[in-house]
Design a protein around this motif. Structure first.
Motif, PDB file in Angstrom:
ATOM      1  N   THR A   1      -4.609  -2.310  10.811  1.00 36.26           N
ATOM      2  CA  THR A   1      -5.713  -3.228  10.511  1.00 36.26           C
ATOM      3  C   THR A   1      -6.755  -2.992  11.607  1.00 36.26           C
ATOM      4  OG1 THR A   1      -4.136  -4.810   9.633  1.00 36.26           O
ATOM      5  CG2 THR A   1      -6.332  -5.648  10.186  1.00 36.26           C
TER       6      THR A   1
ATOM      7  N   LYS B   1       3.221   0.542   3.188  1.00 34.81           N
ATOM      8  CA  LYS B   1       2.890  -0.614   4.025  1.00 34.81           C
ATOM      9  C   LYS B   1       3.037  -1.876   3.190  1.00 34.81           C
ATOM     10  CE  LYS B   1      -1.307  -2.561   6.202  1.00 34.81           C
ATOM     11  NZ  LYS B   1      -2.754  -2.291   6.373  1.00 34.81           N
TER      12      LYS B   1
ATOM     13  N   TYR C   1       0.862  -1.185   0.000  1.00 32.99           N
ATOM     14  CA  TYR C   1       0.000   0.000   0.000  1.00 32.99           C
ATOM     15  C   TYR C   1       0.893   1.227   0.000  1.00 32.99           C
ATOM     16  CZ  TYR C   1      -3.648  -3.106   2.089  1.00 32.99           C
ATOM     17  OH  TYR C   1      -4.539  -4.108   2.372  1.00 32.99           O
TER      18      TYR C   1
HETATM   19  O1  PD2 Z   1      -3.909  -4.493   4.961  1.00 37.86           O
HETATM   20  C1  PD2 Z   1      -4.561  -4.858   5.915  1.00 37.86           C
HETATM   21  O2  PD2 Z   1      -4.279  -4.507   7.071  1.00 37.86           O
HETATM   22  C2  PD2 Z   1      -5.713  -5.727   5.670  1.00 37.86           C
HETATM   23  C3  PD2 Z   1      -6.780  -5.568   6.452  1.00 37.86           C
HETATM   24  C4  PD2 Z   1      -7.844  -6.349   6.236  1.00 37.86           C
HETATM   25  C5  PD2 Z   1      -5.733  -6.672   4.661  1.00 37.86           C
HETATM   26  C6  PD2 Z   1      -6.875  -7.451   4.521  1.00 37.86           C
HETATM   27  N1  PD2 Z   1      -7.916  -7.301   5.298  1.00 37.86           N
HETATM   28  C7  PD2 Z   1      -7.016  -8.481   3.508  1.00 37.86           C
HETATM   29  O3  PD2 Z   1      -6.135  -8.570   2.617  1.00 37.86           O
HETATM   30  O4  PD2 Z   1      -7.996  -9.255   3.570  1.00 37.86           O
END
Ligand code: PD2
Ligand code: ZN
Length: 288
Positions: free
Chosen positions: A231, A275, A184
């Motif tokens: 998260t 991230k 990200y």
């Molecule tokens: O990037 C995250 O923290 C996150 C949070 C919730 C990733 C996912 N779900 C996922 O890939 O399912």
């Protein structure tokens, strides 16, 4: 919806009402010649009917819950403050019982995190999300990360990490999907969602055919995010900061095959830096 004759329907309803184990019911159906996926769906529906399912209108994509509350049966993860998982001692930092969320420290070394990022970088592609109607993997603005997949048991490094995570989750390696590494950038996020495939959505069937539904997730953090990127579980008021080597585990399907509405979760927008995470999703059965 599977068509079963009235004798099978009665048998299913009777066993569901008596609290018979879903796995035992599916096994019994398979033994007398039903296809696994068919038996699975028929048992799921019998359990829903037995418990009186209803639709909660405030979940926009439709969410089926039991009239009975989700039953928190024991989490498979071992008790204790330090868990020996395959080749590593893992620290338990936080345990939450409702929803079932556990934060771990020292899951991955800094070198392992760096190697995973380096290997994923050249393979990154814009992340997709399951289209609820068709089941196709489409690009949606709700998920603005890039991702790369690793095949299960791709090489000894990946296999060793899979064995460690399987030991920690106390769930067979064979039931796991391949690792996915996600990146990200500033502003990227994953808005709140469920990781399981909602049984009432037409697009879910193609994904649950092999291995059944997802039962739990492990999100592993591969770098420190200076600000943002947590998260979070909005229904539960929990937020887990992204710190290198740590991981958050959450479980959303119990032994009765109920799905936990409190497992709604998202990845908050990254405010500073970037991230990197790796996810492991695990299924009810071996994915084959
Ligand atoms: O990037 C995250 O923290 C996150 C949070 C919730 C990733 C996912 N779900 C996922 O890939 O399912
Ligand atoms: Zn998720």
């Amino acid at each position: 919806m599977p068509e079963v004759n009235s004798a099978v329907q009665d048998w299913l309803a009777d066993h569901a009402r008596r609290g018979c184990s879903p796995v035992a019911m599916v096994d019994a159906m398979v033994q007398v010649g039903f296809e696994q996926a068919f038996a699975d769906e028929a048992v799921h529906q019998a359990l829903q009917a037995a418990a009186g399912y209803y639709t909660q209108a405030h979940y926009p994509h439709g969410f089926e819950a039991l009239n009975d509350e989700y039953r928190y049966d024991p989490v498979p993860v071992a008790a204790g403050n330090v868990i020996r998982a395959h080749d590593r001692d893992i620290e338990v930092l936080v345990r939450c019982d409702r929803p079932q969320v556990i934060v771990f420290g020292n899951v991955l070394s800094a070198d392992e995190c760096a190697a995973l990022i380096e290997r994923a970088q050249p393979k990154l592609k814009r992340s997709t999300t399951v289209n609820p109607e068709s089941g196709a993997e489409d690009i949606f603005p709700s998920r603005t990360s890039e991702g790369a997949f690793f095949q299960r048991g791709e090489d000894p490094f990946i296999l060793n990490l899979e064995q460690r995570i399987a030991a920690l989750m106390n769930w067979p390696v064979e039931n796991g999907e391949g690792f996915q590494v996600l990146n990200y950038r500033v502003g990227a996020e994953y808005t709140p969602h469920f990781d399981y495939f909602p049984p009432q959505q037409a697009g879910s069937a193609v994904h649950t055919e092999r291995g059944g539904n997802r039962v739990a997730t492990m999100v592993l953090y591969l770098n420190d995010v200076p600000n943002g990127g947590a998260t979070y579980f909005p229904e539960a008021g929990i937020s887990v900061a992204a710190r290198q080597g740590r991981a958050v585990y959450f479980r959303y399907m119990n032994g009765y095959r109920q799905l936990d509405p409190l497992s709604l979760h998202g990845g908050a927008p990254v405010l500073v830096g970037e991230k990197w995470i790796m996810t492991k999703w695990v299924r009810e059965r071996a994915a084959g």
